[in-house]
Scaffold this active site. Structure first.
Site, PDB file in Angstrom:
ATOM      1  N   GLY A 157     -10.588   4.281   0.092  1.00  0.00           N
ATOM      2  CA  GLY A 157      -9.626   5.115   0.811  1.00  0.00           C
ATOM      3  C   GLY A 157      -8.239   5.100   0.211  1.00  0.00           C
ATOM      4  O   GLY A 157      -7.241   5.238   0.927  1.00  0.00           O
ATOM      5  N   SER A 175      -5.554   6.569  -3.099  1.00  0.00           N
ATOM      6  CA  SER A 175      -5.056   7.910  -3.402  1.00  0.00           C
ATOM      7  C   SER A 175      -6.137   8.784  -4.036  1.00  0.00           C
ATOM      8  O   SER A 175      -6.293   9.956  -3.659  1.00  0.00           O
ATOM      9  CB  SER A 175      -3.818   7.839  -4.294  1.00  0.00           C
ATOM     10  OG  SER A 175      -4.082   7.067  -5.436  1.00  0.00           O
ATOM     11  N   GLU A 190      -4.378  -0.380 -13.275  1.00  0.00           N
ATOM     12  CA  GLU A 190      -5.498  -1.052 -13.940  1.00  0.00           C
ATOM     13  C   GLU A 190      -5.132  -1.568 -15.333  1.00  0.00           C
ATOM     14  O   GLU A 190      -5.745  -2.497 -15.843  1.00  0.00           O
ATOM     15  CB  GLU A 190      -6.688  -0.079 -14.065  1.00  0.00           C
ATOM     16  CG  GLU A 190      -7.271   0.409 -12.740  1.00  0.00           C
ATOM     17  CD  GLU A 190      -8.277  -0.584 -12.158  1.00  0.00           C
ATOM     18  OE1 GLU A 190      -8.328  -1.736 -12.617  1.00  0.00           O
ATOM     19  OE2 GLU A 190      -9.004  -0.183 -11.226  1.00  0.00           O
ATOM     20  N   LYS A 240     -11.329   3.187 -13.426  1.00  0.00           N
ATOM     21  CA  LYS A 240     -10.943   3.094 -14.833  1.00  0.00           C
ATOM     22  C   LYS A 240     -10.503   1.672 -15.187  1.00  0.00           C
ATOM     23  O   LYS A 240      -9.308   1.386 -15.287  1.00  0.00           O
ATOM     24  CB  LYS A 240      -9.828   4.093 -15.127  1.00  0.00           C
ATOM     25  CG  LYS A 240     -10.300   5.549 -15.020  1.00  0.00           C
ATOM     26  CD  LYS A 240      -9.171   6.545 -15.154  1.00  0.00           C
ATOM     27  CE  LYS A 240      -9.688   7.974 -15.182  1.00  0.00           C
ATOM     28  NZ  LYS A 240      -8.625   8.986 -15.126  1.00  0.00           N
ATOM     29  N   GLY A 262     -11.010  11.858 -16.603  1.00  0.00           N
ATOM     30  CA  GLY A 262     -10.229  12.926 -17.217  1.00  0.00           C
ATOM     31  C   GLY A 262      -8.781  12.817 -16.770  1.00  0.00           C
ATOM     32  O   GLY A 262      -8.408  11.871 -16.068  1.00  0.00           O
ATOM     33  N   LYS A 273      -6.792   3.994 -21.914  1.00  0.00           N
ATOM     34  CA  LYS A 273      -5.514   4.725 -21.939  1.00  0.00           C
ATOM     35  C   LYS A 273      -4.466   4.128 -21.005  1.00  0.00           C
ATOM     36  O   LYS A 273      -3.264   4.298 -21.207  1.00  0.00           O
ATOM     37  CB  LYS A 273      -5.727   6.215 -21.670  1.00  0.00           C
ATOM     38  CG  LYS A 273      -6.396   6.563 -20.327  1.00  0.00           C
ATOM     39  CD  LYS A 273      -5.449   6.621 -19.164  1.00  0.00           C
ATOM     40  CE  LYS A 273      -6.190   6.673 -17.848  1.00  0.00           C
ATOM     41  NZ  LYS A 273      -5.304   6.649 -16.673  1.00  0.00           N
TER      42      LYS A 273
HETATM   43  N1  LIG Z   1      -4.971   7.640  -8.442  1.00  0.00           N
HETATM   44  C1  LIG Z   1      -5.352   8.361  -9.470  1.00  0.00           C
HETATM   45  O1  LIG Z   1      -4.649   9.284  -9.875  1.00  0.00           O
HETATM   46  C2  LIG Z   1      -6.638   8.065 -10.170  1.00  0.00           C
HETATM   47  C3  LIG Z   1      -7.263   6.858 -10.028  1.00  0.00           C
HETATM   48  N2  LIG Z   1      -8.429   6.604 -10.701  1.00  0.00           N
HETATM   49  C4  LIG Z   1      -9.067   5.304 -10.599  1.00  0.00           C
HETATM   50  O2  LIG Z   1      -9.625   5.153  -9.306  1.00  0.00           O
HETATM   51  C5  LIG Z   1      -9.641   3.776  -8.959  1.00  0.00           C
HETATM   52  C6  LIG Z   1      -9.050   3.644  -7.571  1.00  0.00           C
HETATM   53  O3  LIG Z   1      -7.717   4.058  -7.683  1.00  0.00           O
HETATM   54  P1  LIG Z   1      -6.801   4.611  -6.517  1.00  0.00           P
HETATM   55  O4  LIG Z   1      -7.549   5.323  -5.477  1.00  0.00           O
HETATM   56  O5  LIG Z   1      -5.735   5.348  -7.205  1.00  0.00           O
HETATM   57  O6  LIG Z   1      -6.228   3.229  -5.973  1.00  0.00           O
HETATM   58  P2  LIG Z   1      -5.189   2.949  -4.798  1.00  0.00           P
HETATM   59  O7  LIG Z   1      -4.364   1.807  -5.213  1.00  0.00           O
HETATM   60  O8  LIG Z   1      -4.523   4.208  -4.412  1.00  0.00           O
HETATM   61  O9  LIG Z   1      -6.165   2.515  -3.602  1.00  0.00           O
HETATM   62  C7  LIG Z   1      -7.099   1.494  -3.729  1.00  0.00           C
HETATM   63  C8  LIG Z   1      -7.974   1.505  -2.485  1.00  0.00           C
HETATM   64  O10 LIG Z   1      -9.006   0.543  -2.645  1.00  0.00           O
HETATM   65  C9  LIG Z   1      -9.051  -0.259  -1.467  1.00  0.00           C
HETATM   66  N3  LIG Z   1      -9.588  -1.567  -1.790  1.00  0.00           N
HETATM   67  C10 LIG Z   1      -9.015  -2.559  -2.486  1.00  0.00           C
HETATM   68  N4  LIG Z   1      -9.842  -3.618  -2.543  1.00  0.00           N
HETATM   69  C11 LIG Z   1     -10.952  -3.285  -1.851  1.00  0.00           C
HETATM   70  C12 LIG Z   1     -12.168  -3.953  -1.532  1.00  0.00           C
HETATM   71  N5  LIG Z   1     -12.400  -5.189  -1.937  1.00  0.00           N
HETATM   72  N6  LIG Z   1     -13.096  -3.300  -0.803  1.00  0.00           N
HETATM   73  C13 LIG Z   1     -12.865  -2.058  -0.374  1.00  0.00           C
HETATM   74  N7  LIG Z   1     -11.739  -1.360  -0.628  1.00  0.00           N
HETATM   75  C14 LIG Z   1     -10.803  -1.977  -1.372  1.00  0.00           C
HETATM   76  C15 LIG Z   1      -7.616  -0.284  -0.971  1.00  0.00           C
HETATM   77  O11 LIG Z   1      -7.574  -0.663   0.380  1.00  0.00           O
HETATM   78  C16 LIG Z   1      -7.216   1.158  -1.218  1.00  0.00           C
HETATM   79  O12 LIG Z   1      -7.655   1.975  -0.162  1.00  0.00           O
HETATM   80  C17 LIG Z   1      -8.847   3.042 -10.055  1.00  0.00           C
HETATM   81  O13 LIG Z   1      -9.730   2.413 -10.949  1.00  0.00           O
HETATM   82  C18 LIG Z   1      -8.095   4.150 -10.758  1.00  0.00           C
HETATM   83  O14 LIG Z   1      -7.879   3.858 -12.126  1.00  0.00           O
HETATM   84  C19 LIG Z   1      -9.026   7.552 -11.474  1.00  0.00           C
HETATM   85  C20 LIG Z   1      -8.451   8.779 -11.625  1.00  0.00           C
HETATM   86  C21 LIG Z   1      -7.197   9.122 -11.020  1.00  0.00           C
HETATM   87  O1  LIG Z   2      -6.174   7.851 -14.332  1.00  0.00           O
HETATM   88  C1  LIG Z   2      -5.253   8.482 -13.906  1.00  0.00           C
HETATM   89  C2  LIG Z   2      -5.014   9.885 -14.291  1.00  0.00           C
HETATM   90  O2  LIG Z   2      -6.093  10.426 -14.950  1.00  0.00           O
HETATM   91  C3  LIG Z   2      -4.284   7.842 -12.999  1.00  0.00           C
HETATM   92  O3  LIG Z   2      -3.469   7.043 -13.746  1.00  0.00           O
HETATM   93  P1  LIG Z   2      -2.664   5.858 -13.031  1.00  0.00           P
HETATM   94  O4  LIG Z   2      -3.702   4.895 -12.526  1.00  0.00           O
HETATM   95  O5  LIG Z   2      -1.790   5.296 -14.109  1.00  0.00           O
HETATM   96  O6  LIG Z   2      -1.885   6.473 -11.924  1.00  0.00           O
END
Ligand SMILES: NC(=O)C1=CN([C@@H]2O[C@H](COP(=O)(O)OP(=O)(O)OC[C@H]3O[C@@H](n4cnc5c(N)ncnc54)[C@H](O)[C@@H]3O)[C@@H](O)[C@H]2O)C=CC1
Ligand SMILES: O=C(CO)COP(=O)(O)O
Length: 340
Positions: free
Chosen positions: A12, A14, A281, A108, A136, A191
């Site tokens: 849950g 971003s 990450e 990632k 991507g 990256k």
């Molecule tokens: N935010 C972005 O723009 C993008 C993120 N990603 C990748 O998606 C993955 C998640 O990133 P975000 O959603 O951005 O992270 P975030 O920091 O926005 O949220 C992380 C979520 O994971 C939950 N969480 C943490 N530990 C947990 C656990 N043990 N069990 C269940 N939930 C847990 C947190 O409560 C939070 O809801 C990362 O690896 C990131 O690199 C990939 C593409 C774009």
């Molecule tokens: O992977 C991402 C964009 O493709 C998000 O990058 P950040 O985790 O650095 O916000």
């Protein structure tokens, strides 16, 4: 997948929230799983995820849920959007429910001890699952705000690629397919490290030549490393390679870039990560990447330099001096320079 079956998004944060909205926009029912019942209730009542995606309306088709086993049992297509440090521990207890499911990782990162990518961990936990990677240039907030965006679904399983395209491809979001899961996933993990450097360069007011040099040499370095691991370098010319590298190295919306920016302003790593309050990450990836590059004997001066600043007490000035005065190398590794 039956027409009325919900699609699961695990995480849950971003990106989980942005992806859930995209799926709902294309008419799917989405179960957005999160571990925190308070957060689920807040999203259910406020129709917003204020902690991770403030100001974005969570669509009616998105149902926040907290029962992981029930979610997995009900869904055939499952997007895994957890931080890399949480993925194994979250999925291990439900491993018995994953056989035959389509599991698409968007995470990632790289596991520290094993150097496994996230889809490889899923494969280990759930050998009978069907596995893909979505990667991507996909900043969550931009997707949520309908910026025109493209991504890659990478899997050897063609039917899985088609299923993901069918539910995600839309007016503002293009989904390209690739059979190179390993290359696409490695690009997304690597990256992040260079985005930290780019954020530092930006906060220090470095020029556009410098930024361009950094991104291009980063691509050379990450491709060299990937090829050593057996990946196809051509994937690094695509959205999941150079595409993602560009967006994360140039956008202040990237969390990894923000960590670098804060470091450039003089904050310690701990302060920079605490100020962010979300997952970056690249910090952990840097640690494992530096060790792996040394183990394999891959030349990665940018990774070594950033590691020296963050973990070995070297100053930025010392590292820049060493990088700039190092022996000149060839531009593109894969073009022969035997004529020189
Ligand atoms: N935010 C972005 O723009 C993008 C993120 N990603 C990748 O998606 C993955 C998640 O990133 P975000 O959603 O951005 O992270 P975030 O920091 O926005 O949220 C992380 C979520 O994971 C939950 N969480 C943490 N530990 C947990 C656990 N043990 N069990 C269940 N939930 C847990 C947190 O409560 C939070 O809801 C990362 O690896 C990131 O690199 C990939 C593409 C774009
Ligand atoms: O992977 C991402 C964009 O493709 C998000 O990058 P950040 O985790 O650095 O916000």
């Amino acid at each position: 997948m039956t027409a009325r079956q919900p699609i699961a998004v695990l995480g849950g944060g971003s990106f989980g929230t942005a992806l859930a909205n995209l799926l709902a926009e294309s008419g799917q029912t989405v179960w957005l799983w999160m571990r925190d019942p308070g957060q689920a209730e807040a999203i259910r009542t406020q129709r917003e995820n204020p902690r991770y995606l403030k100001g974005i309306k969570v669509l009616p088709g998105v149902e926040p849920v907290t029962d992981l086993a029930a979610t997995i049992s009900a869904c055939e297509l499952i997007f895994v959007v957890l931080p890399s440090g949480a993925l194994r521990q979250a999925l291990q207890p439900v491993s018995g429910l994953l056989a035959g499911k389509m599991l698409v990782s968007t995470t990632k990162g790289i596991e520290a001890q094993s150097f496994k990518l996230m889809s490889q961990i899923i494969e280990e936990i759930a050998p009978a699952a069907r596995i893909g990677v979505l990667s991507g240039p996909n900043l969550a907030r931009e997707i949520a705000e309908h910026a025109l965006t493209a991504t890659v679904i990478a899997s050897e399983d063609e039917a899985l690629c088609r299923a993901v395209q069918a539910v995600l491809h839309g007016r503002t979001f293009r989904v390209y397919a690739s059979a190179d899961r390993f290359g696409a996933e490695l690009g997304g993990a690597l990256k992040n490290v260079y985005a930290i450097m780019a954020g530092m360069a930006a906060s220090l007011g470095m020029g556009e030549n410098t930024k361009s040099m950094l991104i291009t040499r980063a691509l050379a370095e990450m491709t060299r490393f990937a090829v050593r691991l057996g990946a196809n370098p051509m994937t690094f010319l695509g959205l999941a390679g150079v595409g993602d590298l560009i967006v994360t190295c140039t956008s202040p919306k990237s969390r990894n870039y923000q960590v670098g920016y804060a470091l450039g302003q003089g904050l310690s790593l701990e302060e920079a990560v605490a100020r962010l309050g979300e997952v970056a990450e690249g910090v952990n990836t840097l640690r494992v990447l530096k060790a792996k590059a040394e183990e394999l004997g891959v030349y990665m001066p940018l990774v070594a330099g950033l590691h020296a600043i963050l973990f070995e007490g070297r100053t930025l000035a010392q590292v820049i001096e060493a990088l700039m005065t190092g022996e000149p190398k060839t531009d593109v590794d894969f073009i022969s320079t035997s004529g020189f």
